[in-house]
Design an enzyme around this catalytic site. Structure first.
Site, PDB file in Angstrom:
ATOM      1  N   HIS A 123       0.839  -1.194   0.000  1.00  0.00           N
ATOM      2  CA  HIS A 123       0.000   0.000   0.000  1.00  0.00           C
ATOM      3  C   HIS A 123       0.875   1.245   0.000  1.00  0.00           C
ATOM      4  O   HIS A 123       1.824   1.345   0.773  1.00  0.00           O
ATOM      5  CB  HIS A 123      -0.914   0.022   1.226  1.00  0.00           C
ATOM      6  CG  HIS A 123      -1.974  -1.034   1.203  1.00  0.00           C
ATOM      7  ND1 HIS A 123      -3.172  -0.873   0.559  1.00  0.00           N
ATOM      8  CD2 HIS A 123      -2.006  -2.280   1.735  1.00  0.00           C
ATOM      9  CE1 HIS A 123      -3.902  -1.966   0.702  1.00  0.00           C
ATOM     10  NE2 HIS A 123      -3.213  -2.838   1.407  1.00  0.00           N
ATOM     11  N   THR A 175      12.995  -9.140   3.026  1.00  0.00           N
ATOM     12  CA  THR A 175      12.729  -7.855   2.372  1.00  0.00           C
ATOM     13  C   THR A 175      13.653  -7.603   1.188  1.00  0.00           C
ATOM     14  O   THR A 175      13.459  -6.639   0.456  1.00  0.00           O
ATOM     15  CB  THR A 175      12.891  -6.694   3.378  1.00  0.00           C
ATOM     16  OG1 THR A 175      14.232  -6.702   3.894  1.00  0.00           O
ATOM     17  CG2 THR A 175      11.904  -6.836   4.532  1.00  0.00           C
ATOM     18  N   LYS A 176      14.679  -8.474   1.028  1.00  0.00           N
ATOM     19  CA  LYS A 176      15.621  -8.331  -0.080  1.00  0.00           C
ATOM     20  C   LYS A 176      15.857  -9.686  -0.732  1.00  0.00           C
ATOM     21  O   LYS A 176      15.608 -10.732  -0.116  1.00  0.00           O
ATOM     22  CB  LYS A 176      16.952  -7.754   0.419  1.00  0.00           C
ATOM     23  CG  LYS A 176      16.839  -6.326   0.932  1.00  0.00           C
ATOM     24  CD  LYS A 176      18.196  -5.797   1.381  1.00  0.00           C
ATOM     25  CE  LYS A 176      18.079  -4.357   1.877  1.00  0.00           C
ATOM     26  NZ  LYS A 176      19.388  -3.821   2.333  1.00  0.00           N
ATOM     27  N   LYS A 193      24.100 -18.952   5.849  1.00  0.00           N
ATOM     28  CA  LYS A 193      24.856 -20.098   5.330  1.00  0.00           C
ATOM     29  C   LYS A 193      24.812 -20.086   3.811  1.00  0.00           C
ATOM     30  O   LYS A 193      23.850 -19.596   3.212  1.00  0.00           O
ATOM     31  CB  LYS A 193      24.288 -21.430   5.849  1.00  0.00           C
ATOM     32  CG  LYS A 193      24.604 -21.758   7.279  1.00  0.00           C
ATOM     33  CD  LYS A 193      24.102 -23.154   7.633  1.00  0.00           C
ATOM     34  CE  LYS A 193      24.419 -23.518   9.069  1.00  0.00           C
ATOM     35  NZ  LYS A 193      23.955 -24.889   9.404  1.00  0.00           N
TER      36      LYS A 193
END
Length: 206
Positions: A123, A175-176, A193
């Site tokens: 949003h 988020t990435k 890892k």
């Protein structure tokens, strides 16, 4: 059919009427007649794929939904393609109580555990004079590579690409992008890892 869709999309008043016919105002779930009589002609289900009866399928004909062969969506999950298509590959398990909001592409042989949220929707909140619920919806596809495992209670946010054979730890907030052959954990998630093809071992990342 394409010409009809073009006419509808080009006429705001007609588009609102058609939208109301497909979905009750203020809701995400399509009307029953859409699910029963319309969606089966637009969406693809692979051989031996199963969608459990207690799954909430908020899918509409104007965006794609596809589930591959031998794949399963377990009970109490929600799948929504209202703002973007949802593609689930072959032999993929979507566990109980997951939420998948398109645009999302999930590869073959993926395991998604319980209570996972995968959303290609966000949003906008740029205009402070409006409540967020009244602002623009923005989308960015989520891509999950084949052979990956998304553990319980993970959250995968819009625009993220997860490579092949990745493990996302329980409770991680991704988020990435996560490259292939890695384990990511934490909030926000970081690679902890990585698989070493030379030693054929998983090594910790400092």
């Amino acid at each position: 059919m394409k010409s009809l869709l073009k006419v509808v999309k080009g006429n705001d008043r007609l588009k609102k009427i058609v939208h109301w016919m497909l979905i009750p105002t203020g809701e995400a779930r399509p009307r029953t007649w859409v699910s029963v009589f319309i969606n089966p002609f637009f969406h693809k289900k692979g051989k031996n794929s199963r969608i459990r009866t207690r799954t909430r399928m908020d899918v509409l004909p104007f965006n794609s939904f596809e589930i591959g062969e031998d794949s399963i969506i377990e009970d109490f999950s929600t799948v929504n393609n209202g703002v973007g298509g949802v593609f689930i590959g072959n032999r993929t398990l979507v566990g109980m109580s997951n939420v998948i909001i398109g645009p999302v592409n999930i590869g073959d042989d993926v395991i998604i555990a319980q209570n996972v949220v995968i959303s290609g929707l966000n949003h906008s909140y740029t205009d402070v004079s409006l409540p967020i619920s009244k602002q623009e919806v923005v989308t960015s596809p989520v891509n999950i590579g084949e052979g990956s495992w998304i553990a319980a209670n993970a959250v995968i946010t819009a625009g993220v690409t997860i490579g092949n054979n990745v493990v996302i730890a329980a409770g991680a907030v991704v988020t990435k992008d996560v490259p292939g052959f890695c384990v990511a954990a934490g909030n926000p998630a970081k690679v902890i890892k990585r698989y070493n093809p030379t030693t054929k071992l998983w090594s910790k990342v400092n």
